[in-house]
Design an enzyme around this catalytic site. Structure first.
Site, short mmCIF file in Angstrom:
data_model
loop_
_atom_site.label_atom_id
_atom_site.label_comp_id
_atom_site.label_asym_id
_atom_site.label_seq_id
_atom_site.Cartn_x
_atom_site.Cartn_y
_atom_site.Cartn_z
N GLU A 164 116.25 -13.42 -38.62
CA GLU A 164 116.49 -12.02 -38.27
C GLU A 164 117.60 -11.90 -37.22
OE1 GLU A 164 112.17 -9.95 -39.19
OE2 GLU A 164 112.67 -10.42 -37.12
N GLU A 326 110.08 -11.50 -45.74
CA GLU A 326 108.92 -11.09 -44.94
C GLU A 326 108.54 -9.66 -45.27
OE1 GLU A 326 109.24 -11.38 -40.72
OE2 GLU A 326 110.25 -13.34 -40.76
#
Length: 694
Positions: A164, A326
Site C-alpha cells: 500500500e 485485500e
C-alpha cells in the site's frame, strides 16, 4: 476499443500446475504472529477453504533482519516449504513497508516530516521517506537478499513490492524531499524561467532566481502557490512510483520469470497516488478495497463505491485480469463505527470484484490477530475460530470460486457509457482559495456512476488520459477541471465524429499548469459547449436551487450554480433554474456539434436528480438498460468474455429478493434459472451465467 496501451498482463494465477483454469483465493498470511504449532493448522484450514495463494512477509523486516548485520530466514523457509507442500502459492512481499526499530534508531533521518515540520515517529507503520537515500539503500539490500534466496523456490508465484505504497507517507516535506523535488522540477521544466511562468511567481513576489530557493509547500502564512501544490502532488506520486521501480528492477534482474506487482488502493478518498500513471510499472494490477459505511440516509453509497472502484481498477488493468489483494470478510477496525457484514455480503462483495475483472480474491488477513493495532479487523479465521459463520462463509466462497474457474482469463466486456476519472482534476479542483471549499471531486464522479446503476445502465470508469474514447457512445466527464489543450482537442474530435459528451460545473477551467483559460468559462470547452459563463455562483451550505428539467420534473441543485449564457444558435436548453440568483437562466444545455452532442450540467443534482435527468442525456446516444424494468436499480449487470463464452454477472444490490425475467444461460454460480427463464435472486446474492460469445 482499447483502454490504455500496454504490454500483456503477466497475471500469475489464471492456470494451475496442470494447465486448468482457476481463480486465486487467499489472504495476507502473517505466521510470525503465531507459534509454530499453529502453522500446521493454518495450512489444513486453508486447504479446507480452497485457499491457493497467500501474500507473505509483508511486515516481517524486523523478523528477517533483527539487526543491521544479522539475518534470520529459517522461519520463512519453513513457512514457504509448508505452504508449497499444501499446494498453496506465495505472493512474497519484499517486507519494506515498515522499517525496523534498529534502522530508525540508527538513522532517524529516514523519518518523514509533516508540512509543519513535525517528525513522524516510529510506532505505527510506513514511517519512511520515499526520497530517503539511506532508506532506499537498506530497503534494496533486503530486496536483493530475498530475491536471491527465494528465486527458485517452487512456492513463489509473484512478488509483492512494499505494501500500500503511500497509504500513510505519500507527502513528506523533509530536506530529502526538497532536494528530490528540485531534481524533479528541473526535469519537468528544464529552465527556471519556465518554472516561474508555470507557477505564476509574478504573483506575491515569488519569482525564483535559483533552483535551491525552491521548497515543498510547507506550512505558510497564507495559501501556498497553487501550481507549487499541484506539482508537489505530482512529484510525491512519482517519488513513490520510483521506489516501486527500484524494488521491481532488482526483482526482475534476479527473478525475470516471476511477475511483480504492488497493491494499489483504488477506494474512497485515497487520492495521493496517480494509479493511471502507475499501471504500466507492474506486471499485473493488484488492488486493496474496503467498504466505507456512510450515513444511513446515503442509501447504497457503499455498494456504489465498491462497484465504482472495482470498475476503475479493471480499467487500470486494461480490462484484463487483476488481483484483489485485500478486502475484508466482515468489519474493519479503523472507521468510527465498524459494522459487521450482513449474511451474503462477504460473497457479494468478493464476486462483484470478480465481475469487474479480478481473477484472484484475497482478504486481510488469514487469521485474526490476537494483539496489535488490527486485532479487531476481521479475517478468514476469526477470533471465534473455524467453528464460526465467517469461516463457513469463507469455505462456501472458496467452492463458488472453484465453480467459476472457467471464466479465469476472460476480459470484462466494455460498456457503451464511460465516466472519466482524472487525478490532476481531483488534485487541482480541491485546492484552497477556490469558489467553494465544499467541492468533492470523487463524490461527484461517484454520483454520476451511482445514477447509472439506478437506471440499470452499465458504464466503465476510465482514466481521462490515455483512454480511447471512440468506442463509447456517451462519455461523462464530471468536474473535469483541468483540461490541457490536447485533451480539449480529443474531446472535440470525439463529439464531432459522433460521440456524445456530458460535462459539469467547474470543468474546463484551467490548463495543465493550473492557469485559468481566459475569455469566460468553461474555458477549454466553451466553444464545444456553445455557452459562456462570466461568474461562478457557488451556494452556501444551506442554499439550494430549483431546476425545471421538463420531462425529468422539478429537480433540486446544491453546492454550485452557473450564470450560463448561450453563445451558439444550435444549443438546446434542457433545463432552467426555477429559483435562485439565476432563475430563468439555463441550468442544463446541449449542443449539436458535428455528428455528436456536448451537454453541460451547471449544478450538483445528487444521485436522485441525475437519475431523473440521465434518460434525456442518454437518448441521443441511444443508450438504455439491458435489464428488464423490474430489475433496474436493484440488480447490477456486469459481463466478462473469453474467446468462446459470455459470462453474465447479476448482482442483487438490495436486501430483498429480486426476480429477473428473460435470463438465459448455464448457471455457473448462484440461484438456478426457472423453467420460464426467470431468475430469482435472494437478498445480496450473485448469479453467474455462461452463454455463447456471439
Amino acid at each position: 476499443m482499447t483502454v490504455l496501451s500496454s504490454s500483456s498482463s503477466r497475471f500469475p494465477y489464471a492456470k494451475g500446475s496442470d494447465g486448468t483454469r482457476r481463480l486465486g483465493y487467499g489472504a495476507d498470511y502473517n505466521p510470525e504472529q503465531w507459534p509454530r504449532e499453529v502453522w500446521e493448522e493454518d495450512v489444513r484450514l486453508m486447504r479446507e477453504a480452497g485457499v491457493n495463494i497467500v501474500s507473505l512477509a509483508i511486515f516481517s523486516w524486523a523478523r528477517l533482519q533483527p539487526t543491521a548485520e544479522t539475518w534470520e530466514f529459517g522461519w520463512l523457509d519453513d513457512v514457504m516449504d509448508l505452504l508449497h507442500a499444501g499446494g498453496i502459492g506465495v505472493d512474497l512481499a519484499t517486507a519494506t513497508a515498515s522499517p525496523p526499530p534498529w534502522l530508525t534508531a540508527a538513522h532517524p533521518e529516514i523519518l518523514p516530516v509533516t508540512a509543519s515540520g513535525a517528525t513522524v515517529w516510529p510506532g505505527a507503520r510506513q514511517h519512511w521517506r520515499p526520497t530517503s537515500p539511506v532508506f532506499r539503500d537498506h530497503a534494496l539490500r533486503l530486496v536483493r537478499k530475498l530475491a536471491s534466496r527465494y528465486a527458485d523456490h517452487p512456492a513463489l508465484v509473484a512478488w509483492h513490492v512494499n505494501n500500500e505504497l503511500g497509504c500513510h507517507n505519500v507527502y513528506d516535506y523533509s530536506d530529502d524531499a526538497a532536494r528530490a523535488f528540485r531534481v524533479w522540477l528541473r526535469r519537468r521544466y528544464e529552465h527556471l524561467d519556465a518554472l516561474n511562468h508555470a507557477w505564476a511567481t509574478a504573483f506575491w513576489s515569488q519569482r525564483y532566481s535559483d533552483w535551491e530557493q525552491i521548497l515543498p509547500p510547507r506550512l505558510a502564512a497564507s495559501h501556498p502557490n497553487p501550481t507549487q501544490q499541484l506539482d508537489f502532488k505530482r512529484f510525491s506520486s512519482d517519488a513513490l512510483k520510483n521506489h516501486l521501480r527500484a524494488e521491481r528492477d532488482i526483482l526482475r534482474e534476479l527473478t525475470p520469470h516471476t511477475p511483480v506487482t504492488t497493491n494499489f488502493m483504488v477506494m474512497g478518498g485515497t487520492k495521493g497516488m496517480d494509479y493511471a500513471d502507475w499501471a504500466d510499472e507492474v506486471d499485473f494490477v493488484a488492488n486493496d478495497h474496503y467498504v466505507v459505511h456512510g450515513p444511513r440516509d446515503e442509501g447504497a453509497r457503499d455498494r456504489d463505491e465498491l462497484s465504482f472502484s472495482a470498475n476503475l481498477t479493471g480499467a487500470l488493468a486494461r480490462r484484463r485480469p487483476w488481483f484483489l489483494m485485500e478486502h475484508s470478510t466482515s468489519a474493519v477496525n479503523w472507521q468510527p463505527v465498524n459494522l459487521p457484514k450482513k449474511f451474503g455480503e462477504l460473497a457479494r462483495d468478493s464476486l462483484l470484484h470478480v465481475a469487474h475483472g479480478a481473477d484472484a480474491v484475497c482478504f486481510f488477513q488469514w487469521r485474526q490477530s490476537a494483539a496489535g493495532a488490527e486485532k479487531y479487523h476481521s479475517a478468514m479465521v476469526p477470533h471465534a475460530g473455524a467453528d464460526s459463520d465467517v469461516f463457513r462463509s469463507v469455505v462456501e466462497l472458496g467452492r463458488t470460486l472453484e465453480a467459476l474457474a472457467p471464466l479465469a482469463g476472460s476480459e470484462r466486456e466494455p460498456a457503451r457509457v464511460a465516466v472519466l476519472f482524472d487525478w490532476d482534476s481531483w488534485w487541482a479542483a480541491e485546492h484552497d482559495s477556490h469558489p467553494t471549499a465544499r467541492l468533492d471531486y470523487h463524490t461527484e464522479a461517484l454520483a454520476w456512476y451511482a445514477a447509472l446503476l439506478r437506471l440499470g445502465v452499465r458504464a466503465d470508469v476510465v482514466p481521462a488520459h490515455g483512454t480511447e474514447l471512440d468506442g463509447y457512445d456517451l462519455v461523462i466527464a464530471p468536474v473535469l477541471h483541468m483540461v490541457p489543450q490536447t485533451l480539449a482537442k480529443r474531446l472535440t474530435r470525439y463529439v464531432e465524429t459522433g460521440g456524445h459528451l456530458v460535462t459539469t460545473y467547474f470543468s474546463g477551467i484551467v490548463d495543465e499548469h493550473d492557469h485559468v483559460w481566459l475569455g469566460g468559462h468553461p474555458g477549454a470547452l466553451r466553444e464545444l459547449l456553445g455557452i459562456r459563463i462570466e461568474e461562478f455562483g457557488p451556494l452556501a451550505d444551506e442554499d439550494t436551487v430549483g431546476v425545471d428539467a421538463g420531462p425529468a420534473g422539478e429537480l433540486t441543485g446544491d453546492l454550485w450554480s452557473d450564470r450560463v449564457d448561450v453563445t451558439a444558435p444550435d444549443v438546446e436548453v434542457l433545463a432552467r433554474y426555477r429559483t435562485g440568483t439565476y432563475a430563468a437562466r439555463p441550468a442544463v444545455t446541449r449542443r449539436a456539434a458535428g455528428r455528436g452532442t456536448a451537454a453541460y450540467v451547471s449544478t450538483r443534482l445528487g444521485v436522485d436528480g441525475l437519475a431523473a435527468l440521465l434518460p434525456e442525456l442518454l437518448a441521443p446516444a441511444g443508450v438504455t438498460s439491458e435489464l428488464p424494468e423490474c430489475a433496474r436499480g436493484a440488480v447490477e449487470p456486469v459481463v466478462r468474455r473469453d474467446a468462446d463464452h459470455r459470462y453474465l454477472f447479476l448482482v442483487n444490490r438490495t436486501d430483498t429478493p429480486v426476480d429477473v425475467p428473460g435470463v438465459e444461460g448455464e448457471v455457473l454460480a448462484g440461484p438456478a434459472v426457472r423453467a420460464d427463464g426467470r431468475l430469482s435472486l435472494p437478498p445480496r446474492a450473485v448469479a453467474v451465467l455462461r452463454g455463447p460469445n456471439r
